[in-house]
Scaffold this motif. Structure first.
Motif, short mmCIF file in Angstrom:
data_model
loop_
_atom_site.label_atom_id
_atom_site.label_comp_id
_atom_site.label_asym_id
_atom_site.label_seq_id
_atom_site.Cartn_x
_atom_site.Cartn_y
_atom_site.Cartn_z
N LEU A 168 5.16 -13.53 25.90
CA LEU A 168 4.14 -14.59 25.36
C LEU A 168 3.11 -13.29 25.69
O LEU A 168 2.54 -13.48 25.20
CB LEU A 168 3.98 -15.84 25.97
N THR A 169 3.08 -12.53 26.62
CA THR A 169 2.77 -11.32 27.00
C THR A 169 3.07 -10.38 26.54
O THR A 169 1.63 -9.29 26.68
CB THR A 169 1.83 -11.44 28.77
N ARG A 170 3.86 -10.42 26.61
CA ARG A 170 4.60 -8.84 25.92
C ARG A 170 3.96 -7.28 27.31
O ARG A 170 4.19 -6.49 26.90
CB ARG A 170 3.56 -8.06 24.80
N LEU A 171 4.82 -7.90 28.64
CA LEU A 171 4.63 -7.64 29.81
C LEU A 171 5.99 -7.01 30.22
O LEU A 171 7.23 -8.07 29.75
CB LEU A 171 3.92 -7.95 31.07
N PRO A 172 6.12 -6.41 30.71
CA PRO A 172 7.94 -5.95 31.02
C PRO A 172 7.96 -7.20 31.66
O PRO A 172 7.54 -7.81 31.93
CB PRO A 172 7.96 -4.39 31.89
N ASN A 173 9.52 -7.95 31.56
CA ASN A 173 10.13 -9.06 32.61
C ASN A 173 10.04 -8.07 33.84
O ASN A 173 10.26 -7.41 34.23
CB ASN A 173 10.89 -9.17 31.86
N HIS A 174 11.17 -9.04 34.52
CA HIS A 174 10.93 -9.08 35.83
C HIS A 174 12.10 -7.77 36.04
O HIS A 174 12.53 -6.26 36.85
CB HIS A 174 11.59 -9.82 36.74
N PHE A 175 13.51 -7.49 34.96
CA PHE A 175 14.53 -6.32 35.36
C PHE A 175 13.71 -5.51 34.72
O PHE A 175 13.64 -4.28 35.63
CB PHE A 175 15.74 -7.53 34.02
N TYR A 176 13.01 -5.58 34.26
CA TYR A 176 13.20 -3.98 32.42
C TYR A 176 11.76 -3.12 34.20
O TYR A 176 10.85 -2.36 34.12
CB TYR A 176 12.25 -4.93 32.29
N PHE A 177 10.63 -4.67 34.91
CA PHE A 177 9.50 -3.83 35.89
C PHE A 177 10.54 -3.02 36.42
O PHE A 177 9.68 -2.24 36.84
CB PHE A 177 8.56 -4.93 36.24
N ALA A 220 -4.03 -11.78 31.85
CA ALA A 220 -2.46 -10.78 31.32
C ALA A 220 -3.62 -9.62 30.69
O ALA A 220 -3.30 -8.71 31.10
CB ALA A 220 -0.77 -10.80 31.18
N LYS A 221 -4.38 -9.76 29.60
CA LYS A 221 -5.02 -9.24 28.97
C LYS A 221 -5.99 -8.66 29.67
O LYS A 221 -6.57 -7.66 29.99
CB LYS A 221 -5.43 -9.98 27.42
N LEU A 242 -6.73 -2.66 34.89
CA LEU A 242 -5.92 -1.74 35.78
C LEU A 242 -6.11 -0.54 34.89
O LEU A 242 -5.72 -0.46 33.72
CB LEU A 242 -4.79 -1.89 36.04
N SER A 243 -5.89 0.62 35.82
CA SER A 243 -5.28 1.47 35.24
C SER A 243 -4.51 1.96 34.28
O SER A 243 -3.33 1.12 34.34
CB SER A 243 -5.47 3.44 36.59
N ASP A 244 -4.30 2.93 34.01
CA ASP A 244 -2.87 3.51 33.01
C ASP A 244 -1.99 4.02 34.10
O ASP A 244 -0.82 3.63 33.08
CB ASP A 244 -2.98 4.85 31.73
N GLN A 245 -2.30 4.26 35.24
CA GLN A 245 -0.50 4.55 35.48
C GLN A 245 -0.06 3.14 36.63
O GLN A 245 0.74 3.20 37.37
CB GLN A 245 -0.98 5.02 37.13
N THR A 246 -0.89 2.10 36.08
CA THR A 246 -0.39 0.68 36.70
C THR A 246 1.23 0.46 36.03
O THR A 246 0.80 0.54 35.22
CB THR A 246 -1.20 0.00 36.61
N ILE A 247 2.20 0.31 37.06
CA ILE A 247 3.12 -0.80 36.00
C ILE A 247 2.88 -2.16 35.88
O ILE A 247 2.75 -2.75 37.25
CB ILE A 247 5.36 -0.13 36.81
N LEU A 248 2.77 -3.13 34.96
CA LEU A 248 2.74 -4.78 35.18
C LEU A 248 3.42 -5.38 34.06
O LEU A 248 3.98 -4.63 33.73
CB LEU A 248 1.03 -4.93 34.59
N ALA A 249 4.33 -6.27 35.03
CA ALA A 249 5.17 -7.38 34.43
C ALA A 249 4.79 -8.61 34.76
O ALA A 249 3.62 -8.80 35.96
CB ALA A 249 5.94 -6.83 35.59
#
Length: 755
Positions: free
Chosen positions: A332-341, A388-389, A395-402
């Motif tokens: 849905l969001t194209r964000l990393p899931n739990h495992f990939y995060f 999510a968007k 957030l900054s580009d250095q942030t990892i969001l999932a």
């Protein structure tokens, strides 16, 4: 007894008296006849030339008649060897008698004695030993007659010497030589028979080797060190696209095959394995395997057409890429899931210095159940997407969001010194969270629960940080929606330590019990069980398997725990086998047990003691353990598979499993983890993942088991997708093994487990 011994000693028994080769008899007879014919021809000519008296005329007539008889016998020997041999012996006997009674001539007398004495030897050559013995006995009369003539001083020697010499000649020609000839003929016959047997055996072995070479099951050829093809079977001829095998034999293998890698020596047939292309069809890939170097310095090569395997590998890689995208990103969001995060965060932690600071944040949309009910599923998904968007843009580009799951999102934030103060970090989080979202022209107020944990450079992993965040999230309230991980919560570690001490004692006292959970077919009939470890404490409560299994793994107690459980389970299975309860039980193994030599030796010894164990015990491999990529694990799993064990990959898609693992591990069962099953049937993304996983398993001829089924809709959907076996609370919760074994296994028999 003594007579029989003499017969065996001198080889005159019935077996030794068998007739020898007729070709030998015919050859020997013709030699005798030809030589005698020449002698009598000369004697006849000599007698007629000097025939001047009656006695000489007698010799001339006798020699002429003998010459004629010999000619007739020589002609007769072509067809009637025995008859000709008998006629020759009679002729020799008659001539001998004639000259024996010719007492006036000493030379004639001696010739007659020698002729008669030689008769047993000649008879032995063409007839049996008995005939020769009869001739020898008759010659006793010749001996007595000759001794009688010695009294008349027929010879010039002293009487006693003449008698001894006469007896010596008699014994030599009548006894010794026939026996010696018998021995020689017997030896020749035995040797000929042995040679014939060796020939038949060699011929039979040659035909056997030819048949084995032709029916090896694989295209096989034999070549010398220079690559010249010496022999090949029909399969090799068909694979190399040769209409006539003779075109291949004698030609160089380089004429037909070309190694793919340029680094391969041009004498590629001397390598253990080489991948080649067929020159007549460059699209066909052929693997050349050298099995052995023969005693003659030749190479035995096995050919395998890998074109289909390459195509299948490419298809599997494409499927893997699709599954990878599906399994790593939230659809849905194209964000990393739990495992990939977790993977991305761990990589970031490993790449940063020891002075790197940051925070892990879990954000939960509080009122989402109400929103889902009020606006429906589609609009609720749009709320999640807009959130999510918005969060990603703030957030900054250095942030990892999932997106972890549902309405839970995770952020990994790199921080400066300013935000190490909780108040400043709370301000930053509040500023990043949108207070309102616009949906279809309406403003929607948002409410959140937030759990935060600081990174303290203590070698924490993403999983640890998320766990701490989850703990903090439990303490968030509507008044204070941002909760921080309290260091005092670390007393839980002490509690785990205490559990570890009790666990050691429990394993030593064998206090960990086996419970069984049924695994059923789509029709609800029990197919098998999964053995689960349960630990009941002294106060009657239970310690979660998730807790004590992890502690046992950390303390290195898994092999001993698994050994206790395995021995208990095998004893139960032995009773089931005696009761004809043929329902398998799946036993979980992690990498730590399989790496343990003592446990592996125990498992193999149990296999030897119980040959049926491979049919009753299935091995579930928990692939979340990192050691599952160890080559030793793969080797031992292949050994267990060769003994008939079914190998299942448990928790597929949550750990180390990949297509490479599916190739290395000889598994025939794939278990879909409950995390992919629990969102069904609402989550389309998980439906796609499950569907592609089942398709992948079917292409590899693997059975599929789905775990964590709690509703009828989930069971119906998985059955329609082709899932073989189902497992979950919907069909049955785990229960103590005693419930299945008490009252002579009454419950097991009621459930039609007996076949």
């Amino acid at each position: 007894m003594f007579v029989e011994y003499l017969k065996r000693f001198f080889l005159v028994n019935n077996q030794a008296l068998r007739s020898h080769n007729s070709a030998f008899e015919k050859s020997a007879l013709r030699i005798f006849l030809s030589f005698t014919l020449v002698v009598f021809a000369g004697l006849s000519i000599q007698s007629w030339l000097y025939c001047d008296m009656n006695e000489s005329l007698c010799y001339a007539v006798l020699s002429t008649l003998s010459f004629g008889v010999l000619c007739a016998l020589l002609y007769l020997s072509c067809t009637k060897t025995k008859l000709a041999a008998g006629g020759f012996c009679l002729l020799l006997f008659g001539i001998g008698l004639f000259f024996l009674f010719e007492e006036s001539e000493v030379v004639a007398f001696k010739f007659g004695i020698v002729s008669l004495y030689s008769l047993p030897l000649i008879i032995r050559l063409f007839f049996s030993f008995r005939h020769a013995l009869v001739a020898s006995l008759l010659n006793i009369g010749t001996l007595l007659y000759s001794i009688n003539l010695l009294n008349d001083n027929l010879v010039s020697l002293p009487f006693q010497v003449a008698i001894l010499l006469n007896i010596l000649v008699f014994g030599l020609l009548n006894v010794a030589l026939p026996l010696a000839v018998s021995r020689v003929l017997y030896a020749l016959e035995i040797n000929a028979q042995h040679m014939q047997k060796m020939y038949h055996r060699l011929n039979r072995n040659n035909l056997l080797y030819e048949e084995i070479f032709e029916h090896t099951g694989t295209p096989t050829l034999l070549c010398d060190k220079r690559g010249r093809i010496l022999r090949l079977n029909n399969q090799a001829g068909e694979l190399l696209s040769a209409k006539n095998k003779k075109r291949l034999e004698g030609s160089s293998i380089n004429k037909w095959l070309e190694p793919i890698s340029d680094s391969v020596n041009r004498f590629f047939w001397q390598s253990n394995a080489t991948e080649c292309l067929l020159k007549s069809d460059s699209k066909m890939s052929i693997e050349v395997h050298r099995s052995q170097l023969t005693n003659h310095g030749h190479y035995v090569l096995h050919l395998q057409n890998t074109t289909h395997l390459k195509a299948l590998t490419q298809e599997l890689e494409s499927t893997q890429l699709t599954n990878s995208r599906l399994s790593q990103l939230d659809l849905l969001t194209r964000l990393p899931n739990h495992f990939y995060f977790s993977k991305l965060v761990n990589e970031r932690l490993k790449s940063q210095s020891n002075h790197f600071t940051g925070a892990m944040v879990i954000i939960k949309i509080s009122q989402f159940k109400l929103l889902n009910k009020q606006y429906g599923k589609d609009k609720s998904n749009r709320i999640i997407l807009n959130f999510a968007k918005s969060l990603q843009s703030r957030l900054s580009d250095q942030t990892i969001l999932a997106r972890l799951r549902g309405v839970k999102f995770a952020c990994f934030l790199p921080l400066g010194q300013t935000y190490l103060i909780q108040r400043n970090l709370s301000t930053l989080i509040n500023s990043a969270l949108p207070s309102q979202l616009r949906i279809d022209g309406h403003q929607l107020n948002m409410d959140y629960q937030v759990g935060v944990v600081y990174l303290n450079n203590d070698e924490s992993t993403a999983e640890d940080l998320l766990e701490h965040c989850e703990m903090a999230l439990e303490y968030s309230t509507s008044a204070d929606r941002i909760a921080y991980y309290d260091r005092e919560l670390e007393h839980n570690l002490m509690e785990e330590h205490q559990i570890g001490l009790k666990l050691v004692q429990a394993i030593q006292n064998n206090e960990i019990d086996i419970w069984l959970q049924p695994q059923v077919h789509s029709d609800g009939q029990i197919r098998s069980f999964e053995a689960l470890a349960r630990w009941r404490t002294d106060d009657g409560g239970f310690v979660s398997p998730v807790v004590f299994i992890k502690i046992a793994e950390d303390l290195g107690l898994l092999p001993k725990l698994a050994e206790n459980l395995l021995q208990e389970l095998v004893s139960i299975l032995a009773q089931w086998n005696d009761e004809h309860i043929q329902t398998p039980v799946a036993f979980n193994l992690a990498g730590q047990e399989l790496m343990n030599d003592a446990f592996f030796a125990l498992l193999m010894s149990l296999t030897a003691e119980h040959p049926w164990l491979g049919d009753m015990l299935e091995l579930e491999i928990t692939e979340t353990s990192p050691v599952m990529t160890n080559p030793l694990i793969h080797k031992r799993l292949r050994a267990l598979s060769s003994y008939g064990y079914s190998i299942a990959i448990d928790d597929f898609g949550t750990g180390q499993a990949s297509l490479g693992q599916l190739v290395d591990i000889p598994a025939n069962i794939l278990k879909i983890d409950r995390r992919f099953v629990s969102p069904l049937p609402q989550d389309v993304r998980h439906i796609d993942i499950v569907k592609s996983t089942i398709t992948l398993a079917k292409s590899l001829n693997m059975k599929v088991i789905a775990e964590g089924i709690e509703t009828k809709d989930q069971a119906t959907l998985l059955t329609s997708l082709g899932c073989d076996t189902l497992q979950g609370y919907y069909f049955g919760k785990p229960s103590p093994i005693e419930e299945w074994t008490e009252n002579s296994h009454e419950k097991a028999k009621e459930l039609r487990m007996v076949y």
